[in-house]
Design an enzyme around this catalytic site. Structure first.
Site, PDB file in Angstrom:
ATOM      1  N   PRO A  83      -4.767  -5.796   0.060  1.00 24.05           N
ATOM      2  CG  PRO A  83      -6.536  -6.000  -1.429  1.00 24.05           C
ATOM      3  CD  PRO A  83      -5.712  -4.989  -0.695  1.00 24.05           C
ATOM      4  CD  GLU A  84       1.014  -7.334   0.512  1.00 27.69           C
ATOM      5  OE1 GLU A  84       1.602  -7.684  -0.530  1.00 27.69           O
ATOM      6  OE2 GLU A  84       1.297  -6.299   1.126  1.00 27.69           O
TER       7      GLU A  84
END
Ligand SMILES: [Zn+2]
Length: 272
Positions: free
Chosen positions: A2-3
């Protein structure tokens, strides 16, 4: 992994469920995630109300009525799901934390690889937190401007791409969004960070293009992450080595290089 855009999407999904709600029960299904849970973790959450849910870089911060903040990081594979009613669907073996709310809803943290983390910090001490306190400006905030970025890059000999991944310069930007923003700003990732600033640290035109490009790339990614029906064809350069540049009328072919151990993708024709 996840960014920032995915973490922001999680925040937007959880906020309506959590904010203003009292935590009625906490179930820990193991003793640790990446590290052990804080001492008396469940007891320190139970009975308290979530006042606000913020995001800082890739951290989620739930301020509690106990004057502590629940600090959460998704790590490599963490995610939250919300179950509305009293009857929980069968738990997965990677469901590690369950927050039961007074409303009856449950917020469940699932993390197969267990690089995620949860911690409790005094809310008024967040500024001195060893990780959060050292972060640069939030890229989508009004305080992240070409002047601020230019001042931070002034005199820096490191490559602009590497500088943008430095969390002290700007918080939470990942590899994908840095290479995409540099392409939009027509700036080669290989040049020194100092090229976007004058000798006195004032922004050059490259900084004036780069900051809006960063904000735009992130805003579009948040939009996409919140809309599961729209996927594919999303990157202009990332993971497109050997393919034609997507800038209209550009004849370039995307190249890949390694910078500071990470893959960089760029167009040698339109990025200068
Ligand atoms: Zn190009």
């Amino acid at each position: 992994m996840p960014e920032l855009p995915e973490v922001e999407t999680v925040r937007r999904r959880l906020a309506p469920v959590l904010v203003g709600e009292r935590i009625a029960e906490v179930v820990l299904r193991r003793a640790d995630l990446r590290g052990p849970f804080p001492v008396d973790f469940a007891a320190r959450l139970t009975g308290h109300t979530v006042l606000e849910l913020h995001r800082r870089a890739k951290h989620l911060l739930a301020d509690l009525s106990s004057r502590e903040t629940l600090l959460m990081h998704l790590g490599m594979s963490g995610d939250f799901r919300v179950e509305p009613g009293d009857a929980l669907s069968p738990l997965d073996k990677h469901d590690h934390v369950i927050l039961r709310l007074a409303s009856g809803a449950a917020v469940i943290f699932n993390d197969p690889r267990r690089f995620g983390s949860m911690d409790l910090v005094a809310t008024d001490a967040l500024g001195e937190h060893p990780v959060l306190g050292a972060l640069g400006p939030e890229p989508l905030s009004a305080s992240f401007t070409p002047a601020v970025l230019a001042r931070a890059c002034r005199g820096r000999k490191t490559a602009i791409k590497v500088a943008l991944l430095d969390q002290r310069i700007v918080a939470g930007l990942g590899n994908i969004y840095v290479v995409e923003a540099l392409h939009r700003a027509r700036l080669t990732p290989l040049r020194r960070a100092a090229v976007i600033a004058t000798a006195t640290g004032a922004p050059r035109p490259a900084a004036l293009r780069l900051v809006p490009a960063i904000k735009q790339v992130l805003a579009e990614a948040i939009e996409r992450a919140g809309n599961a029906s729209y996927r594919g064809g999303r990157f202009r350069v990332y993971d497109r080595e050997g393919q034609p540049c997507r800038r209209p009328r550009c004849t370039g072919t995307i190249r890949r290089r390694t910078q500071a151990g990470r893959s960089t993708f760029y167009c040698p024709v339109c990025q200068r």
